[in-house]
Design a protein around this motif. Structure first.
Motif, PDB file in Angstrom:
ATOM      1  N   MET A 155       0.853  -1.264   0.130  1.00 17.80           N
ATOM      2  CA  MET A 155       0.037   0.150  -0.067  1.00 17.80           C
ATOM      3  C   MET A 155       0.823   1.344   0.015  1.00 17.80           C
ATOM      4  N   ALA A 156       0.222   2.315  -0.453  1.00 14.75           N
ATOM      5  CA  ALA A 156       1.078   3.683  -0.616  1.00 14.75           C
ATOM      6  C   ALA A 156       1.295   4.193   0.697  1.00 14.75           C
ATOM      7  N   GLU A 157       2.558   4.898   0.716  1.00 18.31           N
ATOM      8  CA  GLU A 157       2.801   5.524   2.023  1.00 18.31           C
ATOM      9  C   GLU A 157       1.683   6.762   2.243  1.00 18.31           C
ATOM     10  N   ALA A 158       1.376   6.914   3.259  1.00 19.95           N
ATOM     11  CA  ALA A 158       0.688   8.003   3.716  1.00 19.95           C
ATOM     12  C   ALA A 158       1.558   9.109   3.825  1.00 19.95           C
ATOM     13  N   ARG A 159       0.923  10.472   2.810  1.00 17.56           N
ATOM     14  CA  ARG A 159       1.938  11.512   2.929  1.00 17.56           C
ATOM     15  C   ARG A 159       1.567  12.598   4.034  1.00 17.56           C
ATOM     16  N   THR A 160       2.715  13.276   4.449  1.00 14.03           N
ATOM     17  CA  THR A 160       2.080  14.436   5.472  1.00 14.03           C
ATOM     18  C   THR A 160       1.666  15.516   4.640  1.00 14.03           C
ATOM     19  N   PRO A 161       1.076  16.425   5.249  1.00 19.15           N
ATOM     20  CA  PRO A 161       0.649  17.736   4.890  1.00 19.15           C
ATOM     21  C   PRO A 161       1.927  18.336   4.340  1.00 19.15           C
ATOM     22  N   ALA A 162       3.011  18.606   4.989  1.00 18.27           N
ATOM     23  CA  ALA A 162       4.091  19.297   4.521  1.00 18.27           C
ATOM     24  C   ALA A 162       4.511  18.700   3.043  1.00 18.27           C
ATOM     25  N   GLN A 163       4.517  17.495   3.077  1.00 17.23           N
ATOM     26  CA  GLN A 163       4.866  16.799   1.660  1.00 17.23           C
ATOM     27  C   GLN A 163       3.947  17.154   0.715  1.00 17.23           C
ATOM     28  N   ILE A 164       2.789  17.202   0.961  1.00 16.29           N
ATOM     29  CA  ILE A 164       1.623  17.426  -0.268  1.00 16.29           C
ATOM     30  C   ILE A 164       1.771  18.858  -0.605  1.00 16.29           C
ATOM     31  N   GLU A 165       1.929  19.807   0.621  1.00 13.65           N
ATOM     32  CA  GLU A 165       2.238  21.408   0.206  1.00 13.65           C
ATOM     33  C   GLU A 165       3.525  21.512  -0.800  1.00 13.65           C
ATOM     34  N   ALA A 166       4.620  20.620  -0.519  1.00 14.20           N
ATOM     35  CA  ALA A 166       5.937  20.805  -1.123  1.00 14.20           C
ATOM     36  C   ALA A 166       5.565  20.281  -2.613  1.00 14.20           C
ATOM     37  N   ASP A 167       4.755  19.323  -2.680  1.00 14.44           N
ATOM     38  CA  ASP A 167       4.534  18.890  -4.041  1.00 14.44           C
ATOM     39  C   ASP A 167       3.720  19.884  -4.834  1.00 14.44           C
ATOM     40  N   ILE A 168       2.981  20.364  -4.292  1.00 14.95           N
ATOM     41  CA  ILE A 168       2.102  21.350  -4.789  1.00 14.95           C
ATOM     42  C   ILE A 168       2.845  22.685  -5.241  1.00 14.95           C
ATOM     43  N   ALA A 169       3.667  22.964  -4.405  1.00 18.45           N
ATOM     44  CA  ALA A 169       4.546  23.994  -4.563  1.00 18.45           C
ATOM     45  C   ALA A 169       5.389  23.854  -5.886  1.00 18.45           C
ATOM     46  N   ARG A 170       6.066  22.714  -5.797  1.00 24.27           N
ATOM     47  CA  ARG A 170       6.823  21.919  -7.073  1.00 24.27           C
ATOM     48  C   ARG A 170       6.129  22.248  -8.388  1.00 24.27           C
ATOM     49  N   ARG A 171       4.975  21.705  -8.448  1.00 27.71           N
ATOM     50  CA  ARG A 171       4.141  21.591  -9.380  1.00 27.71           C
ATOM     51  C   ARG A 171       3.824  22.821 -10.126  1.00 27.71           C
ATOM     52  N   ARG A 172       3.359  23.847  -9.145  1.00 26.51           N
ATOM     53  CA  ARG A 172       3.087  24.999  -9.373  1.00 26.51           C
ATOM     54  C   ARG A 172       4.382  25.944 -10.106  1.00 26.51           C
ATOM     55  N   GLN A 173       5.472  25.576  -9.680  1.00 25.55           N
ATOM     56  CA  GLN A 173       6.722  26.177 -10.123  1.00 25.55           C
ATOM     57  C   GLN A 173       6.778  25.658 -11.618  1.00 25.55           C
ATOM     58  N   GLU A 174       6.816  24.378 -11.751  1.00 27.40           N
ATOM     59  CA  GLU A 174       6.929  23.645 -13.121  1.00 27.40           C
ATOM     60  C   GLU A 174       5.817  24.090 -14.159  1.00 27.40           C
ATOM     61  N   LEU A 175       4.691  24.374 -13.502  1.00 26.31           N
ATOM     62  CA  LEU A 175       3.571  24.904 -14.592  1.00 26.31           C
ATOM     63  C   LEU A 175       3.804  26.398 -14.872  1.00 26.31           C
ATOM     64  N   ALA A 176       4.413  27.484 -13.972  1.00 24.91           N
ATOM     65  CA  ALA A 176       4.726  28.467 -14.363  1.00 24.91           C
ATOM     66  C   ALA A 176       5.812  28.838 -15.352  1.00 24.91           C
ATOM     67  N   VAL A 177       6.974  27.946 -15.053  1.00 25.15           N
ATOM     68  CA  VAL A 177       8.072  27.654 -16.058  1.00 25.15           C
ATOM     69  C   VAL A 177       7.341  27.186 -17.491  1.00 25.15           C
ATOM     70  N   THR A 178       6.331  26.269 -17.621  1.00 27.33           N
ATOM     71  CA  THR A 178       5.757  25.986 -19.005  1.00 27.33           C
ATOM     72  C   THR A 178       5.052  26.879 -19.333  1.00 27.33           C
ATOM     73  N   LEU A 179       4.623  27.736 -18.696  1.00 28.66           N
ATOM     74  CA  LEU A 179       3.414  28.820 -19.097  1.00 28.66           C
ATOM     75  C   LEU A 179       4.307  30.144 -19.670  1.00 28.66           C
ATOM     76  N   ASP A 180       5.564  29.999 -19.067  1.00 29.83           N
ATOM     77  CA  ASP A 180       6.242  31.252 -19.461  1.00 29.83           C
ATOM     78  C   ASP A 180       7.005  30.904 -20.575  1.00 29.83           C
ATOM     79  N   GLU A 181       7.380  29.620 -20.869  1.00 33.05           N
ATOM     80  CA  GLU A 181       7.850  28.960 -22.380  1.00 33.05           C
ATOM     81  C   GLU A 181       6.709  29.097 -23.483  1.00 33.05           C
ATOM     82  N   ILE A 182       5.669  28.902 -23.019  1.00 37.62           N
ATOM     83  CA  ILE A 182       4.326  29.076 -23.915  1.00 37.62           C
ATOM     84  C   ILE A 182       4.390  30.597 -24.543  1.00 37.62           C
TER      85      ILE A 182
END
Length: 105
Positions: free
Chosen positions: A1-28
């Motif tokens: 079974m998948a490991e349960a993620r902590t709220p801090a891990q989820i927030e860090a993942d969201i922040a990382r994905r936002r940064q990736e999306l911002a870079v992609t939008l800048d390139e577009i």
């Protein structure tokens, strides 16, 4: 079974994905900017003109070489038996064109 993620891990993942999306939008944004599109179109047009001019140069150069080979011998001496008829035809054509131009006036 998948490991349960902590709220801090989820927030860090969201922040990382936002940064990736911002870079992609800048390139577009850069790719779709009108100046970028115009620059790419100019570069493509210039490349097409360069290719066409290069091909034309090769064709003309080949034609000139062929004519030179017909009118000049391998040692560089003019072939009078070929030059004289060509010159006479040229003079005749110019004479006919000048007569035609005089008749129009």
């Amino acid at each position: 079974m998948a490991e349960a993620r902590t709220p801090a891990q989820i927030e860090a993942d969201i922040a990382r994905r936002r940064q990736e999306l911002a870079v992609t939008l800048d390139e577009i944004g850069v790719r779709l900017h009108p100046q970028t599109i115009i620059g790419e179109a100019k570069a493509k047009a210039a490349a097409a003109v360069d290719r066409t001019a290069g091909r034309a140069y090769v064709v003309v150069n080949r034609a000139v070489s062929d004519v030179r080979a017909q009118l000049v011998s391998e040692d560089g001496a003019p072939r009078l038996e070929r030059i004289v008829p060509v010159a006479l035809i040229g003079v005749a054509v110019l004479g006919l064109l000048s007569l035609r131009a005089k008749r129009r006036r």
